[in-house]
Design a protein around this motif. Structure first.
Motif, PDB file in Angstrom:
ATOM      1  N   MET A   1       0.837  -1.193   0.000  1.00  0.00           N
ATOM      2  CA  MET A   1       0.000   0.000   0.000  1.00  0.00           C
ATOM      3  C   MET A   1       0.878   1.251   0.000  1.00  0.00           C
ATOM      4  SD  MET A   1      -2.884   1.233   2.762  1.00  0.00           S
ATOM      5  CE  MET A   1      -1.671   1.678   3.995  1.00  0.00           C
ATOM      6  N   ILE A   2       0.482   2.226  -0.796  1.00  0.00           N
ATOM      7  CA  ILE A   2       1.210   3.495  -0.850  1.00  0.00           C
ATOM      8  C   ILE A   2       0.448   4.526  -0.037  1.00  0.00           C
ATOM      9  CG2 ILE A   2       2.017   5.361  -2.347  1.00  0.00           C
ATOM     10  CD1 ILE A   2       2.282   3.315  -4.588  1.00  0.00           C
ATOM     11  N   ARG A   3       1.156   5.239   0.798  1.00  0.00           N
ATOM     12  CA  ARG A   3       0.555   6.302   1.599  1.00  0.00           C
ATOM     13  C   ARG A   3       1.454   7.534   1.530  1.00  0.00           C
ATOM     14  NH1 ARG A   3       3.691   3.133   4.622  1.00  0.00           N
ATOM     15  NH2 ARG A   3       4.840   3.970   6.407  1.00  0.00           N
ATOM     16  N   LEU A  46       5.835   3.251  -0.048  1.00  0.00           N
ATOM     17  CA  LEU A  46       5.260   1.933  -0.297  1.00  0.00           C
ATOM     18  C   LEU A  46       5.574   1.003   0.863  1.00  0.00           C
ATOM     19  CD1 LEU A  46       3.935  -0.218  -2.161  1.00  0.00           C
ATOM     20  CD2 LEU A  46       6.229  -0.622  -3.115  1.00  0.00           C
ATOM     21  N   ASP A  47       4.516   0.470   1.487  1.00  0.00           N
ATOM     22  CA  ASP A  47       4.652  -0.499   2.584  1.00  0.00           C
ATOM     23  C   ASP A  47       5.645   0.002   3.628  1.00  0.00           C
ATOM     24  OD1 ASP A  47       2.793  -2.080   1.281  1.00  0.00           O
ATOM     25  OD2 ASP A  47       4.317  -3.201   0.173  1.00  0.00           O
ATOM     26  N   GLU A  87       1.646   3.113  -9.973  1.00  0.00           N
ATOM     27  CA  GLU A  87       0.848   3.293  -8.764  1.00  0.00           C
ATOM     28  C   GLU A  87       1.224   4.578  -8.027  1.00  0.00           C
ATOM     29  OE1 GLU A  87      -1.725   1.508  -7.677  1.00  0.00           O
ATOM     30  OE2 GLU A  87      -1.610   0.227  -9.441  1.00  0.00           O
ATOM     31  N   GLU A  91      -1.312   7.929  -7.075  1.00  0.00           N
ATOM     32  CA  GLU A  91      -1.393   8.588  -5.761  1.00  0.00           C
ATOM     33  C   GLU A  91      -0.966  10.047  -5.851  1.00  0.00           C
ATOM     34  OE1 GLU A  91      -2.667   7.296  -3.035  1.00  0.00           O
ATOM     35  OE2 GLU A  91      -3.079   5.429  -4.127  1.00  0.00           O
TER      36      GLU A  91
END
Length: 301
Positions: A1-3, A46-47, A87, A91
């Motif tokens: 998951m990208i945040r 990422l992660d 990805e 985002e």
């Protein structure tokens, strides 16, 4: 998951470890470098910091937008192994309505081609001997070096950063009106920090009258040397000083590095000059996307 993670919430140790050990590693991505030259920055993570994308940004009319800072040639996505880089763009574009950012030469995207500007810089392989590299200089460069030798120019590797910045400001800087006094202060600070960390080195060239006539600041990281900023005295250019300066840097770095990066340009005349040393193009993508409301697009083109 990208945040997205703000600078203050970043795990600096994990972030810098990703930059250091990434396939795309360069000096510009490190937190200590960004802190010196950028207003505000956040990171797409990422992660557990398996890949990161630092994002310089500002705010205008209550809207956040990304920008390409002075003194950073490339940023982009840094990863320890190949990831789906598309990805990150998904985002990025969901977070910022306006984006202008240079990626690094190792980033590749299969999406959003309409937002890609193809750019280039020039590099020389240092894996050959200096004599072989010199043989690839064109006639103009070799003629300029003969002229420089006749002028008895002085090679100096221990000068003060302020001297080069003053030379740049009085010459190149006059052609780039948007560079502010704050930008020059940031350059001064990051040059000194890079010297302190042994990631940076300054070369200046003086004539027989002890006048500074050319110089450049080089960033050193792993197998690559990058010319961050350079200038010559526009009123004193008939002595081969700029060619002499680049040649002396190539001569020195050939022994311990594999690639010499001119920091290059997509501008035809500048690229042609670097290519006259035998340099070849290295291509990269600059992202440019403007989805601001129509009333604001005028302010950010």
């Amino acid at each position: 998951m990208i945040r997205i993670v703000s600078r203050k919430d970043l795990d600096i140790e994990k972030y810098n470890d990703c930059i250091e050990n990434s396939l795309q590693s360069n000096v510009f991505g490190f937190s200590w470098y960004l802190d010196e030259v950028v207003d505000l920055w956040s990171v797409l993570v990422l992660d557990d910091y398996d890949a990161v994308m630092p994002i310089p940004w500002r705010r205008k009319f209550f809207i956040k937008y990304t920008y390409q800072p002075y003194w950073i040639i490339q940023l982009g996505i840094y990863s320890k192994e190949i990831v789906d880089e598309n990805e990150f763009l998904i985002e990025l574009f969901s977070e910022f309505k306006y984006t202008s950012l240079r990626m690094n030469a190792f980033n590749a995207f299969s999406m959003f081609h309409s937002y890609h500007l193809q750019k280039r810089l020039q590099v020389i392989s240092l894996k050959n001997t200096y004599e072989k590299i010199f043989s690839n200089y064109n006639r103009n460069r070799k003629r300029e070096l003969k002229k420089a030798n006749q002028e008895d120019l002085i090679e100096n590797w221990n000068d003060k950063p302020k001297n080069l910045i003053d030379l740049f400001q009085q010459n190149v800087g006059k052609r780039v009106s948007k560079i502010t006094s704050e930008d020059y202060l940031r350059l001064y600070k990051v040059m000194n920090l890079c010297i302190e960390k042994k990631n940076g080195e300054l070369l200046t060239i003086y004539n027989k009258e002890n006048e500074l006539i050319s110089g450049a600041f080089f960033l050193k990281h792993k197998n690559r040397v990058t010319e961050l900023v350079c200038s010559s005295d526009f009123k004193n250019r008939n002595n081969g000083a700029n060619t002499f300066m680049n040649d002396r840097a190539i001569f020195k770095y050939q022994r311990n590095y594999e690639l010499f990066d001119f920091g290059g340009s997509s501008m035809k005349n500048i690229a042609k000059y670097y290519e006259s040393f035998g340099a070849e193009d290295e291509n990269y993508i600059q992202l440019h996307r403007n989805k601001l409301p129509k009333l604001l697009r005028f302010f950010k083109r």
